[in-house]
Design an enzyme around this catalytic site. Structure first.
Site, short mmCIF file in Angstrom:
data_model
loop_
_atom_site.label_atom_id
_atom_site.label_comp_id
_atom_site.label_asym_id
_atom_site.label_seq_id
_atom_site.Cartn_x
_atom_site.Cartn_y
_atom_site.Cartn_z
N ASP A 29 89.95 46.81 105.79
CA ASP A 29 90.94 45.93 105.95
C ASP A 29 91.53 45.91 106.73
OD1 ASP A 29 91.13 43.47 104.78
OD2 ASP A 29 93.97 43.91 104.26
N ASN A 77 83.26 37.83 99.56
CA ASN A 77 83.05 37.87 100.53
C ASN A 77 82.40 36.58 101.07
OD1 ASN A 77 83.66 40.94 100.85
ND2 ASN A 77 85.86 39.69 100.97
#
Length: 251
Positions: A29, A77
């Protein structure tokens, strides 16, 4: 100092003083924030993150890690902008084409987990080809999660298991936790011992939900493109101090 720390961890491992996780999973991330801090578009950060993957994979055999699983693209996503999603899919294809031979030469076995139905056929072909190319390798087992979600994985596993029950190949009363695990995308892998999330976020984001039931977690502030092999080694070094009882107690 960073190189000294890496050497210290390696020496401890070699001397048997450090317990090394067999399987490490990473939620990579912070690529977008890394790019924003530099006034660049998010895809610039994703490209930097892809380069960091190479460094961490190369560090695994030095540290003694056999299995590495990375979270590249989640089922959630797809909610990102069309530009970013399209750019990521192009980046995945370029990464495979660019890194395939180097991964093979380094003895890395590559697997992909996740639902491939929504992915472009060209990308799926490259994924299949890379899996075939590296299927005989055993230095590091690299698993890349693309269009992956833990809930989706369990749902697909239960659906496949239900088909076997309906067909008479499996009796409902014989279903156990081990039976369900055998239908998961990761059925050939050991469960992760350690899950690392970069960028300061402290959540698991639907990643390896079943498999990580007894994994240790490390939430670190470093953004993924800045996560060096030396910091990786320090995290692995801290793992040795964890008291893993798996629900039991010490004698």
């Amino acid at each position: 100092m960073a190189r000294d720390e890496m050497a210290t961890v390696r020496a401890s491992i070699a001397g048997g003083a450090a317990v090394v996780p067999q399987h490490v999973a990473i939620i990579m991330d912070g690529n977008g924030r890394w790019a924003k801090l530099r006034g660049r578009p998010r895809l610039f950060g994703h490209r930097a993150g892809a380069k960091r993957v190479r460094d961490i994979v190369q560090a695994c055999p030095q540290i003694g890690i056999k299995y590495l699983t990375i979270f590249a693209f989640s089922t959630e996503n797809w909610k990102r902008t069309q530009t970013e999603v399209a750019g990521l899919m192009t980046m995945f294809k370029r990464y495979i084409m660019k890194e395939a031979q180097a991964l093979h030469k380094a003895g890395v076995r590559v697997r992909f987990i996740g639902d491939r139905i929504r992915l472009e056929p060209a990308l799926v072909r490259l994924m299949n080809d890379l899996e075939t190319l590296t299927c005989g390798n055993d230095t590091v087992h690299l698993t890349i999660a693309i269009n992956y979600g833990g809930r989706d994985e369990v749902t697909r596993a239960v659906r496949r298991m239900a088909v076997d029950v309906a067909a008479g190949r499996l009796k409902a009363e014989d279903v156990t936790a081990e039976t369900l695990a055998s239908f998961l995308d990761t059925h050939v892998l050991p469960d992760p011992d350690l899950v690392i999330r970069t960028s300061g976020e402290a959540r698991i984001s639907n990643f390896l939900l079943w498999q990580s039931a007894y994994a240790e977690y490390e939430f670190i502030d470093t953004l993924w493109p800045d996560f060096t092999p030396e910091e990786f080694a320090r995290v692995i070094g801290r793992f040795a101090s964890r008291d893993r009882r798996f629900g039991g107690t010490k004698a």
